[in-house]
Motif scaffolding. Sequence first.
Motif, PDB file in Angstrom:
ATOM      1  N   THR A  10       1.024  -1.220   0.001  1.00 24.69           N
ATOM      2  CA  THR A  10       0.083  -0.056   0.076  1.00 24.69           C
ATOM      3  C   THR A  10       0.816   1.130   0.037  1.00 24.69           C
ATOM      4  N   TYR A  16      -3.243   2.947   7.741  1.00 25.52           N
ATOM      5  CA  TYR A  16      -3.772   1.656   7.890  1.00 25.52           C
ATOM      6  C   TYR A  16      -3.547   1.125   9.131  1.00 25.52           C
ATOM      7  N   LYS A  76      -6.612  -9.756   8.757  1.00 22.40           N
ATOM      8  CA  LYS A  76      -6.780  -9.613   7.176  1.00 22.40           C
ATOM      9  C   LYS A  76      -8.033  -8.854   6.908  1.00 22.40           C
ATOM     10  N   ASP A  77      -8.862  -9.495   7.265  1.00 21.30           N
ATOM     11  CA  ASP A  77     -10.299  -9.159   7.078  1.00 21.30           C
ATOM     12  C   ASP A  77     -10.522  -7.432   7.263  1.00 21.30           C
ATOM     13  N   GLU A  80      -8.332  -5.346   4.949  1.00 22.95           N
ATOM     14  CA  GLU A  80      -8.652  -5.350   3.674  1.00 22.95           C
ATOM     15  C   GLU A  80      -9.975  -4.546   3.643  1.00 22.95           C
ATOM     16  N   ARG A  81     -10.747  -4.567   4.475  1.00 23.98           N
ATOM     17  CA  ARG A  81     -12.076  -3.994   4.627  1.00 23.98           C
ATOM     18  C   ARG A  81     -11.771  -2.580   4.499  1.00 23.98           C
ATOM     19  N   THR A  84     -10.705  -1.105   0.951  1.00 23.65           N
ATOM     20  CA  THR A  84     -11.529  -1.699  -0.259  1.00 23.65           C
ATOM     21  C   THR A  84     -11.215  -1.019  -1.407  1.00 23.65           C
ATOM     22  N   ARG A  85     -11.232   0.373  -1.584  1.00 20.98           N
ATOM     23  CA  ARG A  85     -11.122   0.934  -2.670  1.00 20.98           C
ATOM     24  C   ARG A  85      -9.629   0.758  -3.444  1.00 20.98           C
ATOM     25  N   GLU A  86      -8.739   0.475  -2.563  1.00 22.86           N
ATOM     26  CA  GLU A  86      -7.401   0.353  -3.188  1.00 22.86           C
ATOM     27  C   GLU A  86      -7.225  -1.467  -3.352  1.00 22.86           C
ATOM     28  N   GLU A  87      -8.111  -2.302  -3.300  1.00 24.84           N
ATOM     29  CA  GLU A  87      -8.055  -3.535  -3.314  1.00 24.84           C
ATOM     30  C   GLU A  87      -6.920  -4.118  -2.673  1.00 24.84           C
ATOM     31  N   LEU A  88      -6.555  -3.815  -1.214  1.00 27.96           N
ATOM     32  CA  LEU A  88      -5.466  -4.341  -0.442  1.00 27.96           C
ATOM     33  C   LEU A  88      -5.479  -5.921  -0.213  1.00 27.96           C
ATOM     34  N   ASP A  89      -4.487  -6.437  -0.294  1.00 25.69           N
ATOM     35  CA  ASP A  89      -4.526  -7.853  -0.098  1.00 25.69           C
ATOM     36  C   ASP A  89      -3.265  -8.207   1.159  1.00 25.69           C
TER      37      ASP A  89
END
Length: 93
Positions: A10, A16, A76-77, A80-81, A84-89
């Motif tokens: 990111t 975050y 993780k959940d 990532e939530r 969301t806009r960045e499609e984080l993983d």
Amino acid sequence: MTTRHGTMATDRPERYAKQLAGHWARKGSAGEEDGATVIRFDSGQVVVLRAEAGLLRIEATVPEGGDADRFAQVVKDHLERFGTREELDVVWS
């Protein structure tokens, strides 16, 4: 104690880390320790977040007998939530 290690790519790792700490602060304590954001739960779990250029390093630790995989999935959940806009993983090693 059992620890899972992960990373999340990111451009805003500090954001975050701060957001997760603020979200979970009421479940224990959250603050800065040795350049990392550390969240300590009253139930014994610990999350350590280290922001680097383009990357958030994550350590999710549970007390002996705890389910490290389940706790890592919860961390993780949430991350990532939040992104969301960045499609984080979050990728656990």
